[in-house]
Motif scaffolding. Structure first.
Motif, PDB file in Angstrom:
ATOM      1  N   HIS A 224       0.827  -1.208   0.000  1.00 49.82           N
ATOM      2  CA  HIS A 224       0.000   0.000   0.000  1.00 49.82           C
ATOM      3  C   HIS A 224       0.864   1.262   0.000  1.00 49.82           C
ATOM      4  CE1 HIS A 224      -3.275   2.752   1.049  1.00 49.82           C
ATOM      5  NE2 HIS A 224      -2.453   3.266   1.939  1.00 49.82           N
ATOM      6  N   THR A 225       1.916   1.252   0.796  1.00 51.43           N
ATOM      7  CA  THR A 225       2.803   2.416   0.882  1.00 51.43           C
ATOM      8  C   THR A 225       3.494   2.684  -0.444  1.00 51.43           C
ATOM      9  OG1 THR A 225       3.185   2.017   3.241  1.00 51.43           O
ATOM     10  CG2 THR A 225       4.797   3.384   2.085  1.00 51.43           C
ATOM     11  N   LEU A 226       3.806   1.626  -1.186  1.00 54.69           N
ATOM     12  CA  LEU A 226       4.453   1.785  -2.486  1.00 54.69           C
ATOM     13  C   LEU A 226       3.481   2.238  -3.574  1.00 54.69           C
ATOM     14  CD1 LEU A 226       6.804  -1.344  -2.578  1.00 54.69           C
ATOM     15  CD2 LEU A 226       7.520   1.044  -2.531  1.00 54.69           C
ATOM     16  N   ILE A 227       2.272   1.700  -3.554  1.00 54.13           N
ATOM     17  CA  ILE A 227       1.349   1.979  -4.653  1.00 54.13           C
ATOM     18  C   ILE A 227       0.583   3.293  -4.477  1.00 54.13           C
ATOM     19  CG2 ILE A 227      -0.736   0.811  -3.791  1.00 54.13           C
ATOM     20  CD1 ILE A 227      -1.087  -0.374  -6.610  1.00 54.13           C
ATOM     21  N   GLU A 228       0.406   3.732  -3.241  1.00 58.82           N
ATOM     22  CA  GLU A 228      -0.393   4.937  -2.996  1.00 58.82           C
ATOM     23  C   GLU A 228       0.141   6.176  -3.729  1.00 58.82           C
ATOM     24  OE1 GLU A 228      -2.615   7.032   0.755  1.00 58.82           O
ATOM     25  OE2 GLU A 228      -0.513   6.450   1.036  1.00 58.82           O
ATOM     26  N   PRO A 229       1.448   6.490  -3.660  1.00 60.28           N
ATOM     27  CA  PRO A 229       1.922   7.672  -4.395  1.00 60.28           C
ATOM     28  C   PRO A 229       1.830   7.523  -5.909  1.00 60.28           C
ATOM     29  CG  PRO A 229       3.760   6.491  -3.380  1.00 60.28           C
ATOM     30  CD  PRO A 229       2.506   5.902  -2.826  1.00 60.28           C
ATOM     31  N   VAL A 230       1.905   6.290  -6.400  1.00 57.62           N
ATOM     32  CA  VAL A 230       1.766   6.042  -7.840  1.00 57.62           C
ATOM     33  C   VAL A 230       0.347   6.402  -8.279  1.00 57.62           C
ATOM     34  CG1 VAL A 230       1.890   4.325  -9.669  1.00 57.62           C
ATOM     35  CG2 VAL A 230       3.494   4.210  -7.747  1.00 57.62           C
ATOM     36  N   ILE A 231      -0.634   5.923  -7.521  1.00 59.50           N
ATOM     37  CA  ILE A 231      -2.037   6.215  -7.819  1.00 59.50           C
ATOM     38  C   ILE A 231      -2.291   7.719  -7.725  1.00 59.50           C
ATOM     39  CG2 ILE A 231      -4.410   5.919  -7.015  1.00 59.50           C
ATOM     40  CD1 ILE A 231      -3.248   3.491  -8.475  1.00 59.50           C
ATOM     41  N   ASN A 232      -1.744   8.354  -6.706  1.00 59.11           N
ATOM     42  CA  ASN A 232      -1.929   9.805  -6.544  1.00 59.11           C
ATOM     43  C   ASN A 232      -1.354  10.578  -7.727  1.00 59.11           C
ATOM     44  OD1 ASN A 232      -3.200   9.445  -4.081  1.00 59.11           O
ATOM     45  ND2 ASN A 232      -1.356   9.794  -2.873  1.00 59.11           N
ATOM     46  N   ASN A 233      -0.206  10.134  -8.239  1.00 60.75           N
ATOM     47  CA  ASN A 233       0.410  10.802  -9.391  1.00 60.75           C
ATOM     48  C   ASN A 233      -0.447  10.649 -10.643  1.00 60.75           C
ATOM     49  OD1 ASN A 233       2.647  11.830  -8.060  1.00 60.75           O
ATOM     50  ND2 ASN A 233       3.907  10.021  -8.431  1.00 60.75           N
ATOM     51  N   PHE A 234      -1.003   9.448 -10.842  1.00 61.32           N
ATOM     52  CA  PHE A 234      -1.890   9.237 -11.984  1.00 61.32           C
ATOM     53  C   PHE A 234      -3.134  10.119 -11.872  1.00 61.32           C
ATOM     54  CE2 PHE A 234      -0.082   4.747 -12.705  1.00 61.32           C
ATOM     55  CZ  PHE A 234       0.691   5.177 -13.761  1.00 61.32           C
ATOM     56  N   GLU A 235      -3.725  10.151 -10.687  1.00 60.28           N
ATOM     57  CA  GLU A 235      -4.919  10.968 -10.470  1.00 60.28           C
ATOM     58  C   GLU A 235      -4.608  12.439 -10.758  1.00 60.28           C
ATOM     59  OE1 GLU A 235      -7.922  10.075  -9.722  1.00 60.28           O
ATOM     60  OE2 GLU A 235      -7.809   8.045  -8.917  1.00 60.28           O
ATOM     61  N   ARG A 236      -3.442  12.884 -10.310  1.00 57.34           N
ATOM     62  CA  ARG A 236      -3.044  14.277 -10.520  1.00 57.34           C
ATOM     63  C   ARG A 236      -2.908  14.587 -12.015  1.00 57.34           C
ATOM     64  NH1 ARG A 236       1.398  14.040  -7.874  1.00 57.34           N
ATOM     65  NH2 ARG A 236       0.315  14.131  -5.879  1.00 57.34           N
ATOM     66  N   SER A 237      -2.366  13.640 -12.772  1.00 54.26           N
ATOM     67  CA  SER A 237      -2.192  13.856 -14.210  1.00 54.26           C
ATOM     68  C   SER A 237      -3.536  14.024 -14.909  1.00 54.26           C
ATOM     69  CB  SER A 237      -1.430  12.680 -14.832  1.00 54.26           C
ATOM     70  OG  SER A 237      -0.097  12.635 -14.369  1.00 54.26           O
ATOM     71  N   PHE A 238      -4.517  13.189 -14.546  1.00 55.99           N
ATOM     72  CA  PHE A 238      -5.842  13.297 -15.159  1.00 55.99           C
ATOM     73  C   PHE A 238      -6.552  14.578 -14.707  1.00 55.99           C
ATOM     74  CE2 PHE A 238      -5.374   8.642 -15.818  1.00 55.99           C
ATOM     75  CZ  PHE A 238      -5.655   8.622 -17.176  1.00 55.99           C
ATOM     76  N   ASP A 239      -6.394  14.927 -13.439  1.00 57.91           N
ATOM     77  CA  ASP A 239      -7.007  16.166 -12.949  1.00 57.91           C
ATOM     78  C   ASP A 239      -6.447  17.381 -13.686  1.00 57.91           C
ATOM     79  OD1 ASP A 239      -8.555  14.787 -11.149  1.00 57.91           O
ATOM     80  OD2 ASP A 239      -7.260  15.180  -9.418  1.00 57.91           O
ATOM     81  N   GLN A 240      -5.145  17.367 -13.932  1.00 58.08           N
ATOM     82  CA  GLN A 240      -4.504  18.499 -14.600  1.00 58.08           C
ATOM     83  C   GLN A 240      -4.961  18.636 -16.044  1.00 58.08           C
ATOM     84  OE1 GLN A 240      -0.326  17.735 -13.988  1.00 58.08           O
ATOM     85  NE2 GLN A 240      -0.301  18.676 -11.944  1.00 58.08           N
ATOM     86  N   ILE A 241      -5.014  17.521 -16.783  1.00 58.87           N
ATOM     87  CA  ILE A 241      -5.432  17.621 -18.187  1.00 58.87           C
ATOM     88  C   ILE A 241      -6.917  17.988 -18.267  1.00 58.87           C
ATOM     89  CG2 ILE A 241      -6.027  15.170 -18.497  1.00 58.87           C
ATOM     90  CD1 ILE A 241      -4.343  17.531 -21.065  1.00 58.87           C
ATOM     91  N   ASP A 242      -7.725  17.535 -17.322  1.00 59.40           N
ATOM     92  CA  ASP A 242      -9.136  17.924 -17.298  1.00 59.40           C
ATOM     93  C   ASP A 242      -9.267  19.423 -17.037  1.00 59.40           C
ATOM     94  OD1 ASP A 242      -9.966  15.363 -17.806  1.00 59.40           O
ATOM     95  OD2 ASP A 242     -10.480  14.887 -15.725  1.00 59.40           O
ATOM     96  N   ALA A 243      -8.480  19.923 -16.081  1.00 62.93           N
ATOM     97  CA  ALA A 243      -8.548  21.342 -15.735  1.00 62.93           C
ATOM     98  C   ALA A 243      -8.089  22.221 -16.893  1.00 62.93           C
ATOM     99  CB  ALA A 243      -7.703  21.625 -14.497  1.00 62.93           C
ATOM    100  N   GLN A 244      -7.135  21.723 -17.667  1.00 62.15           N
ATOM    101  CA  GLN A 244      -6.575  22.522 -18.753  1.00 62.15           C
ATOM    102  C   GLN A 244      -7.362  22.401 -20.056  1.00 62.15           C
ATOM    103  OE1 GLN A 244      -2.623  20.991 -18.544  1.00 62.15           O
ATOM    104  NE2 GLN A 244      -2.067  22.227 -16.763  1.00 62.15           N
ATOM    105  N   THR A 245      -8.386  21.553 -20.054  1.00 65.26           N
ATOM    106  CA  THR A 245      -9.227  21.415 -21.257  1.00 65.26           C
ATOM    107  C   THR A 245     -10.707  21.559 -20.903  1.00 65.26           C
ATOM    108  OG1 THR A 245      -9.248  18.982 -21.002  1.00 65.26           O
ATOM    109  CG2 THR A 245      -7.573  19.928 -22.460  1.00 65.26           C
ATOM    110  N   CYS A 246     -10.980  22.347 -19.874  1.00 66.92           N
ATOM    111  CA  CYS A 246     -12.361  22.440 -19.385  1.00 66.92           C
ATOM    112  C   CYS A 246     -13.130  23.618 -19.976  1.00 66.92           C
ATOM    113  CB  CYS A 246     -12.385  22.509 -17.858  1.00 66.92           C
ATOM    114  SG  CYS A 246     -11.658  24.020 -17.191  1.00 66.92           S
ATOM    115  N   GLU A 247     -12.452  24.497 -20.716  1.00 59.21           N
ATOM    116  CA  GLU A 247     -13.131  25.646 -21.296  1.00 59.21           C
ATOM    117  C   GLU A 247     -12.934  25.644 -22.805  1.00 59.21           C
ATOM    118  OE1 GLU A 247     -11.638  29.089 -19.366  1.00 59.21           O
ATOM    119  OE2 GLU A 247     -12.566  28.623 -17.433  1.00 59.21           O
ATOM    120  N   VAL A 248     -14.012  25.416 -23.534  1.00 56.58           N
ATOM    121  CA  VAL A 248     -13.939  25.290 -24.993  1.00 56.58           C
ATOM    122  C   VAL A 248     -13.369  26.542 -25.638  1.00 56.58           C
ATOM    123  CG1 VAL A 248     -15.273  25.009 -27.109  1.00 56.58           C
ATOM    124  CG2 VAL A 248     -15.819  23.622 -25.109  1.00 56.58           C
ATOM    125  N   LEU A 249     -13.809  27.709 -25.209  1.00 55.17           N
ATOM    126  CA  LEU A 249     -13.339  28.954 -25.817  1.00 55.17           C
ATOM    127  C   LEU A 249     -11.836  29.122 -25.622  1.00 55.17           C
ATOM    128  CD1 LEU A 249     -14.539  31.302 -27.421  1.00 55.17           C
ATOM    129  CD2 LEU A 249     -14.707  32.596 -25.274  1.00 55.17           C
TER     130      LEU A 249
END
Length: 320
Positions: A224-249
């Protein structure tokens, strides 16, 4: 096909699009390029009798007298960057399209295109209403797509955006289609990621299953200690690309940089996911329950995580 026919066919391949090497060493049967297991260095693997040898790509020109200004040397320089997108490269394989024109060299399913189109459709409609939002839930997106008023709202949004940007409505439609195509690959990666996330979820469930087994609990805690930061990094990557493509204009105002950023994120995630294939297959038919096969897979998971995701902590999993 005869050897002469194969040679003739290979000679027709262009080094601008294929790994069309000329030196005879690259014609050795069964030879291929791959990252080494330990150092992750690009190497050329060849069979030496019953053994297999790995020659570092950086050493090939010197070892075999290949001119550093030759086409072969130039292709060898492309090998390292290409192995970010494919696991193995055989002589005469196509150069990944990520290298050639930036497009993805792997395919996606129709459902991922539908999700991306539904997401952008929702953004267009909500932009028209004055409150843009992102939806990736397939059920909600299907509901929007089936709304009889959706098409009219989208067309109205296209026209208003065209007026704001000073371009034609057709230009807006074309750019939006391009964005949808690129985001389809992000949705495919999000789908693939769900299988990695499921492994992490299984680990957490197993901590309840084995709560009375001290030895297994220690092992699960380490995993769990090894995989938790990996999962957090993946989640962060998806959150960032969603945030940067959330406004069509905003996307359309900064069209080229946005497409480049989506592709960079796509390539980064795809490269990070490639090493997980064996783990995903290993957990595929397992349930989070007390079982010898689950325990064997847990040990394999620990070895995988310890090898690929270095942590400051140092420990050993029992009997690995």
């Amino acid at each position: 096909m005869s050897e002469a026919e194969k040679t003739s066919e290979n000679s027709d391949l262009s080094p601008s699009t294929h790994f069309a090497f000329q030196h005879k060493i690259f014609g050795v049967k069964g030879a291929y390029f791959k990252l080494t297991h330990d150092s992750k260095e690009p190497a050329f693997f060849v069979e030496l009798g019953e053994m297999k040898g790995a020659i570092p790509v950086r050493s090939i020109c010197q070892e075999f007298g290949i001119d550093k200004d030759s086409t072969d040397a130039e292709l060898l320089g492309t090998i390292s960057s290409s192995l970010k997108f494919v696991k193995e490269i055989h002589p005469n394989d196509s150069i990944p399209t990520e290298i050639l024109d930036g497009s993805a060299s792997w395919s996606i399913e129709e459902i991922h295109k539908q999700i991306a189109r539904g997401r952008i459709t929702m953004q267009l409609i909500s932009w028209l209403a004055g409150s843009e939002e992102i939806i990736t839930n397939i059920g909600e997106l299907e509901s929007i797509a089936n709304d009889p008023h959706t098409k009219d709202k989208v067309q109205k949004a296209f026209k208003e955006i065209a007026d704001k940007l000073g371009i034609t409505k057709d230009d807006v439609v074309e750019k939006v289609d391009d964005v949808i195509r690129e985001l389809s690959f992000i949705e495919a990666l999000r789908d693939h990621y769900s299988q990695i996330k499921k492994i992490s979820t299984n680990i957490d469930k197993l901590r309840t299953v084995y709560k009375r087994d001290r030895g297994m609990m220690e092992d699960l805690s380490r995993i769990h200690t090894l995989i938790e930061p990996v999962i957090n990094n993946f989640e962060r990557s998806f959150d960032q690309i969603d945030a940067q493509t959330c406004e069509v204009l905003t996307i359309l105002k900064n069209f080229d940089p946005t497409i480049d950023h989506i592709r960079k994120t796509r390539d980064d995630l795809h490269q990070r996911f490639m090493i997980w294939d064996d783990m995903i297959n290993g957990w595929k038919n397992l349930q989070p329950e007390e079982d010898p096969e689950v325990e064997r897979q847990l040990k394999a998971t620990y070895r995988f995580l310890a090898q690929n995701f270095i942590q400051s902590q140092s420990w050993r999993l029992g009997n690995v």
